[in-house]
Design a protein around this motif. Structure first.
Motif, PDB file in Angstrom:
ATOM      1  N   ALA A  30       0.812  -1.218   0.000  1.00  0.00           N
ATOM      2  CA  ALA A  30       0.000   0.000   0.000  1.00  0.00           C
ATOM      3  C   ALA A  30       0.848   1.273   0.000  1.00  0.00           C
ATOM      4  N   ALA A  31       1.945   1.286   0.737  1.00  0.00           N
ATOM      5  CA  ALA A  31       2.721   2.519   0.890  1.00  0.00           C
ATOM      6  C   ALA A  31       3.620   2.802  -0.310  1.00  0.00           C
ATOM      7  N   LEU A  32       4.375   1.802  -0.763  1.00  0.00           N
ATOM      8  CA  LEU A  32       5.381   2.027  -1.808  1.00  0.00           C
ATOM      9  C   LEU A  32       5.130   1.213  -3.074  1.00  0.00           C
ATOM     10  N   GLY A  33       4.027   0.512  -3.116  1.00  0.00           N
ATOM     11  CA  GLY A  33       3.768  -0.322  -4.288  1.00  0.00           C
ATOM     12  C   GLY A  33       4.388  -1.694  -4.211  1.00  0.00           C
ATOM     13  N   ALA A  34       5.080  -1.983  -3.104  1.00  0.00           N
ATOM     14  CA  ALA A  34       5.709  -3.288  -2.895  1.00  0.00           C
ATOM     15  C   ALA A  34       6.063  -3.397  -1.420  1.00  0.00           C
ATOM     16  N   PRO A  35       6.148  -4.618  -0.869  1.00  0.00           N
ATOM     17  CA  PRO A  35       6.585  -4.776   0.524  1.00  0.00           C
ATOM     18  C   PRO A  35       8.001  -4.234   0.729  1.00  0.00           C
ATOM     19  N   PHE A  36       8.310  -3.861   1.975  1.00  0.00           N
ATOM     20  CA  PHE A  36       9.651  -3.345   2.279  1.00  0.00           C
ATOM     21  C   PHE A  36       9.927  -3.516   3.759  1.00  0.00           C
ATOM     22  N   PHE A  37      11.205  -3.357   4.119  1.00  0.00           N
ATOM     23  CA  PHE A  37      11.547  -3.233   5.530  1.00  0.00           C
ATOM     24  C   PHE A  37      12.588  -2.150   5.705  1.00  0.00           C
ATOM     25  N   VAL A  38      12.678  -1.653   6.939  1.00  0.00           N
ATOM     26  CA  VAL A  38      13.529  -0.501   7.260  1.00  0.00           C
ATOM     27  C   VAL A  38      14.555  -0.918   8.294  1.00  0.00           C
ATOM     28  N   MET A  39      15.809  -0.500   8.064  1.00  0.00           N
ATOM     29  CA  MET A  39      16.880  -0.788   9.015  1.00  0.00           C
ATOM     30  C   MET A  39      17.836   0.393   9.064  1.00  0.00           C
ATOM     31  N   ASP A  40      18.665   0.430  10.096  1.00  0.00           N
ATOM     32  CA  ASP A  40      19.683   1.464  10.207  1.00  0.00           C
ATOM     33  C   ASP A  40      20.732   1.298   9.122  1.00  0.00           C
ATOM     34  N   ARG A  41      21.286   2.415   8.706  1.00  0.00           N
ATOM     35  CA  ARG A  41      22.423   2.384   7.790  1.00  0.00           C
ATOM     36  C   ARG A  41      23.707   2.249   8.602  1.00  0.00           C
ATOM     37  N   VAL A  42      24.571   1.336   8.175  1.00  0.00           N
ATOM     38  CA  VAL A  42      25.832   1.076   8.865  1.00  0.00           C
ATOM     39  C   VAL A  42      26.962   1.705   8.053  1.00  0.00           C
ATOM     40  N   ASN A  43      27.888   2.349   8.731  1.00  0.00           N
ATOM     41  CA  ASN A  43      29.037   2.935   8.059  1.00  0.00           C
ATOM     42  C   ASN A  43      30.137   1.887   7.898  1.00  0.00           C
ATOM     43  N   GLY A  44      30.617   1.738   6.691  1.00  0.00           N
ATOM     44  CA  GLY A  44      31.671   0.777   6.411  1.00  0.00           C
ATOM     45  C   GLY A  44      31.885   0.657   4.914  1.00  0.00           C
ATOM     46  N   GLU A  45      32.705  -0.301   4.520  1.00  0.00           N
ATOM     47  CA  GLU A  45      33.030  -0.512   3.122  1.00  0.00           C
ATOM     48  C   GLU A  45      32.667  -1.937   2.715  1.00  0.00           C
ATOM     49  N   VAL A  46      32.116  -2.074   1.521  1.00  0.00           N
ATOM     50  CA  VAL A  46      31.775  -3.379   0.968  1.00  0.00           C
ATOM     51  C   VAL A  46      32.693  -3.654  -0.221  1.00  0.00           C
ATOM     52  N   PRO A  47      33.301  -4.833  -0.297  1.00  0.00           N
ATOM     53  CA  PRO A  47      34.115  -5.159  -1.475  1.00  0.00           C
ATOM     54  C   PRO A  47      33.276  -5.045  -2.737  1.00  0.00           C
ATOM     55  N   PRO A  48      33.700  -4.228  -3.709  1.00  0.00           N
ATOM     56  CA  PRO A  48      32.852  -3.985  -4.882  1.00  0.00           C
ATOM     57  C   PRO A  48      32.778  -5.177  -5.826  1.00  0.00           C
ATOM     58  N   ASP A  49      31.636  -5.278  -6.503  1.00  0.00           N
ATOM     59  CA  ASP A  49      31.444  -6.263  -7.559  1.00  0.00           C
ATOM     60  C   ASP A  49      31.806  -5.690  -8.922  1.00  0.00           C
ATOM     61  N   VAL A  50      31.576  -4.383  -9.115  1.00  0.00           N
ATOM     62  CA  VAL A  50      31.833  -3.728 -10.399  1.00  0.00           C
ATOM     63  C   VAL A  50      32.627  -2.462 -10.127  1.00  0.00           C
ATOM     64  N   MET A  51      33.846  -2.409 -10.603  1.00  0.00           N
ATOM     65  CA  MET A  51      34.607  -3.560 -11.060  1.00  0.00           C
ATOM     66  C   MET A  51      34.948  -4.452  -9.864  1.00  0.00           C
ATOM     67  N   PRO A  52      35.228  -5.738 -10.109  1.00  0.00           N
ATOM     68  CA  PRO A  52      35.502  -6.637  -8.983  1.00  0.00           C
ATOM     69  C   PRO A  52      36.629  -6.136  -8.094  1.00  0.00           C
ATOM     70  N   TYR A  53      36.483  -6.413  -6.805  1.00  0.00           N
ATOM     71  CA  TYR A  53      37.426  -5.887  -5.815  1.00  0.00           C
ATOM     72  C   TYR A  53      38.868  -6.273  -6.101  1.00  0.00           C
ATOM     73  N   ASN A  54      39.101  -7.407  -6.797  1.00  0.00           N
ATOM     74  CA  ASN A  54      40.484  -7.822  -7.074  1.00  0.00           C
ATOM     75  C   ASN A  54      41.046  -7.166  -8.322  1.00  0.00           C
ATOM     76  N   PHE A  55      40.244  -6.323  -8.991  1.00  0.00           N
ATOM     77  CA  PHE A  55      40.741  -5.563 -10.136  1.00  0.00           C
ATOM     78  C   PHE A  55      41.394  -4.253  -9.692  1.00  0.00           C
ATOM     79  N   GLY A  56      41.203  -3.890  -8.458  1.00  0.00           N
ATOM     80  CA  GLY A  56      41.729  -2.633  -7.942  1.00  0.00           C
ATOM     81  C   GLY A  56      40.722  -1.997  -7.004  1.00  0.00           C
ATOM     82  N   SER A  57      40.970  -2.049  -5.702  1.00  0.00           N
ATOM     83  CA  SER A  57      40.027  -1.526  -4.714  1.00  0.00           C
ATOM     84  C   SER A  57      40.746  -1.444  -3.378  1.00  0.00           C
ATOM     85  N   TRP A  58      40.008  -1.048  -2.355  1.00  0.00           N
ATOM     86  CA  TRP A  58      40.598  -1.007  -1.020  1.00  0.00           C
ATOM     87  C   TRP A  58      41.027  -2.396  -0.561  1.00  0.00           C
TER      88      TRP A  58
END
Length: 372
Positions: free
Chosen positions: A120-148
């Motif tokens: 009803a609210a957004l046109g699809a079900p959803f859930f809400v959570m806190d945003r966490v500060n940090g880094e995620v290994p990237p997929d594009v470009m892959p993390y082993n191609f050059g990343s933190w």
């Protein structure tokens, strides 16, 4: 050698932008949050990430309630006209599973706020959570191609490996919930049930089009070589470092639980190993070094043994099975790309599997002998 841009082919069907207008989202979320927290509550800003998920949509927002300014994440189920990756979605189930894992397992998880199972609210079900500060290994470009990750020291990556394996060990030590994940049918092992459900997913994805001979061959191989195990622990399912947020190379949030189930713990162990090998093989095809010393099969298995006392078994089978799972998912993703005109139907359906040489070598029993 392939063009380096081929590493992004798996992402071609990933939505590049939301189908929802940010201002509309802000107004609708504000109205919804006021209903839960009172008239002083509000959503003040909405941002839609440039790279969004393939199976659900992530919305970043700034909100206020209880006199506190908050950064939140809203996970929204895909709309029907987006030709979703999977045939069904249960975000409320994921929400309740994360709550269960938090109560039964000592791993870092975002704070959850609400689940809205209606559209009803957004046109699809959803859930809400806190945003966490940090880094995620990237997929594009892959993390082993050059990343933190690739810029880290070997010691930092080793710490990252140990702590990531610890996440698996802790999940596997939690009691499996009775009603929040799929369980085998009577007389069926958890591993056999996993294979059956994968087959059902592939049959759905391939309906009305030419299937992949390589995937069919891999299914026949898996059925013939299925280990006779009764192991049935809680498994994360999408157990890869790209679904972990890190700070100083230590996990601070474990994300994406839609593939969770019960099964042998090797499902998670092999998935973590294989997904790195997937990126590493892409790096080799592109003429790059990548990270050959990271998440090596023996290192991951040894670390799991040291942390749990359990020695992973049949990893030749489970890493090949992981390659099959990934092949089925990639096949489905490429079907979406064809559906939306982002790719053309290949003459050879096996070309829809980017790691085709890897899966072929695994089925032939020659893959690990060539890995340094």
């Amino acid at each position: 050698m392939v063009d380096i841009d081929d590493a992004g082919k798996a992402e071609v069907a990933r939505p590049s932008e939301s189908r929802r207008d940010p201002e509309w989202l802000r107004d609708r979320l504000s109205e919804w949050i006021k209903h839960h927290e009172g008239e002083d509550a509000a959503v003040t800003e909405v941002t839609i990430p440039e790279s969004n998920g393939m199976s659900s949509e992530t919305i970043l927002a700034k909100a206020r309630w209880g006199g506190v300014e908050r950064d939140i994440v809203v996970r929204v189920a895909p709309q029907a006209d987006s030709d979703p990756v999977f045939p069904s979605y249960n975000l409320d189930g994921q929400f309740r599973l994360i709550e269960y894992v938090r109560a039964n397992c000592d791993i870092p998880l975002p704070t959850l706020w609400w689940s809205e199972p209606s559209d009803a609210a957004l046109g699809a079900p959803f859930f809400v959570m806190d945003r966490v500060n940090g880094e995620v290994p990237p997929d594009v470009m892959p993390y082993n191609f050059g990343s933190w990750v690739s810029e880290a020291t070997p010691e930092q990556r080793n710490q990252m490996m140990r702590d990531s394996v610890r996440v698996l060990a802790q999940i596997h030590a939690a009691p499996a919930p009775a009603d929040l994940v799929s369980h085998p049918e009577p007389g069926e092992t958890a591993l056999a049930a996993h294979l059956r459900r994968l087959r059902e997913f592939y049959d759905w994805a391939a309906e009305g089009r030419a299937g992949s001979p390589l995937i069919e061959r891999a299914f026949a191989w898996a059925e013939e070589n299925l280990p006779a195990t009764e192991d049935a622990v809680l498994t994360w399912g999408d157990a890869r470092i790209g679904n972990i947020m890190y700070r100083d190379f230590t996990p601070v949030a474990v994300l994406d639980w839609e593939m969770a189930t019960v099964g042998p713990r090797e499902l998670d162990i092999a998935w973590m190993i294989f997904l790195h090998r997937f990126f590493q093989d892409l790096a080799a095809m592109a003429g790059m070094d990548g990270l050959p010393d990271f998440l090596r099969r023996d290192d991951v298995a040894t670390e799991y043994l040291q942390q749990t006392g359990y020695r992973p078994t049949d990893l030749d089978f489970y890493t090949t099975y992981a390659a099959l799972i990934h092949a089925v998912i990639m096949f489905r993703i490429q079907c979406r790309a064809i559906h939306f005109g982002q790719a053309q139907e290949p003459a050879d359906p096996d070309e829809m599997i980017l790691h085709r040489p890897t899966l072929e070598a695994m089925l032939n029993g020659t893959y690990w002998g060539q890995v340094k």
